[in-house]
Motif scaffolding. Sequence first.
Motif, PDB file in Angstrom:
ATOM      1  N   CYS A  39      15.192  23.544  -0.565  1.00 33.89           N
ATOM      2  CA  CYS A  39      14.488  24.736  -1.051  1.00 33.89           C
ATOM      3  C   CYS A  39      15.442  25.838  -1.501  1.00 33.89           C
TER       4      CYS A  39
ATOM      5  N   SER B  71      -1.926  20.564  -4.965  1.00 32.62           N
ATOM      6  CA  SER B  71      -0.944  21.647  -4.981  1.00 32.62           C
ATOM      7  C   SER B  71      -0.153  21.700  -6.280  1.00 32.62           C
TER       8      SER B  71
ATOM      9  N   ILE C 292       1.866  19.737  -7.614  1.00 30.40           N
ATOM     10  CA  ILE C 292       3.195  19.132  -7.654  1.00 30.40           C
ATOM     11  C   ILE C 292       3.138  18.024  -8.690  1.00 30.40           C
TER      12      ILE C 292
ATOM     13  N   SER D  95       5.853  24.387  -0.347  1.00 30.74           N
ATOM     14  CA  SER D  95       5.848  23.085  -1.002  1.00 30.74           C
ATOM     15  C   SER D  95       5.580  22.003   0.031  1.00 30.74           C
ATOM     16  N   TRP D  96       4.739  21.055  -0.318  1.00 28.48           N
ATOM     17  CA  TRP D  96       4.457  19.939   0.585  1.00 28.48           C
ATOM     18  C   TRP D  96       5.642  18.999   0.688  1.00 28.48           C
TER      19      TRP D  96
ATOM     20  N   LYS E 113       8.945  19.360  -0.429  1.00 27.04           N
ATOM     21  CA  LYS E 113      10.325  19.840  -0.419  1.00 27.04           C
ATOM     22  C   LYS E 113      10.669  20.606   0.846  1.00 27.04           C
ATOM     23  N   THR E 114       9.699  20.800   1.730  1.00 26.34           N
ATOM     24  CA  THR E 114       9.964  21.512   2.980  1.00 26.34           C
ATOM     25  C   THR E 114       9.788  20.573   4.170  1.00 26.34           C
TER      26      THR E 114
END
Length: 170
Positions: free
Chosen positions: A107, A76, A78, A50-51, A53-54
Motif C-alpha cells: 500500500c 469494490s 477492483i 483495498s480488499w 492489497k491490505t
Amino acid sequence: LTRLAMNHIGAEFGQTVNLAVLQAGHLIYRDVQEGPLHIKMSPPPGGYLSWDKTALGKSILAFLSRDRTVRLLQLSSIEYARRAKQTLWSELGEIRSKGFAFDLEECADGLCCVAAPIFGPANDPVAALGISGSSSVLTMRALPRIGARLIEECAAVSVGLGCKDLPATA
C-alpha cells in the motif's frame, strides 16, 4: 472486546493497531490506535480499504467462500479480471493455512501490516485486527510471532462475539 485486544497488541508491539470491518460489501476502518513507535499514515475511521492489497482485507477474504470473495472484489471496483487470479487464490490459501495475512509495502513504501480475521456468530469473518508499522520493524522474521499473537487476540474477540467454530488456525 476489540478495544481490549487492540490495547494488548499495541502495548506488546508498540505499533499502530487497526480494526477494519466488513460492512455492506466494503472493508472500512473502524478504529485506529497509534502506538509509540507508529508511522503517521493512519486513515480516519470510516475510510475504505483495498480488499486485495491490505493484510486486513486479505485476512478476511481468505476465510470467505470463493463466490463471496469474487463478489466483494467486483463490488469494490477492483480490476479483478486483470489481476492474476491464480496468484490471488494461492495467496488466500496460504493465509487460510497460517491464519494471518501480511502486506509488505503493497500500500505504501516502507509500510507493512500483519492482520488476522475476527469471526462472528455465524462463524464467518466480520472484521480484522492488524498491526501496521515500518518495514524495518515488521520484518519477515517478526511476522510469525506477530501473526500468532493476532490470531490469539482475534480468537478471544471471536468467541466473545459468539463464534462457536473457529478455523483450526485461529
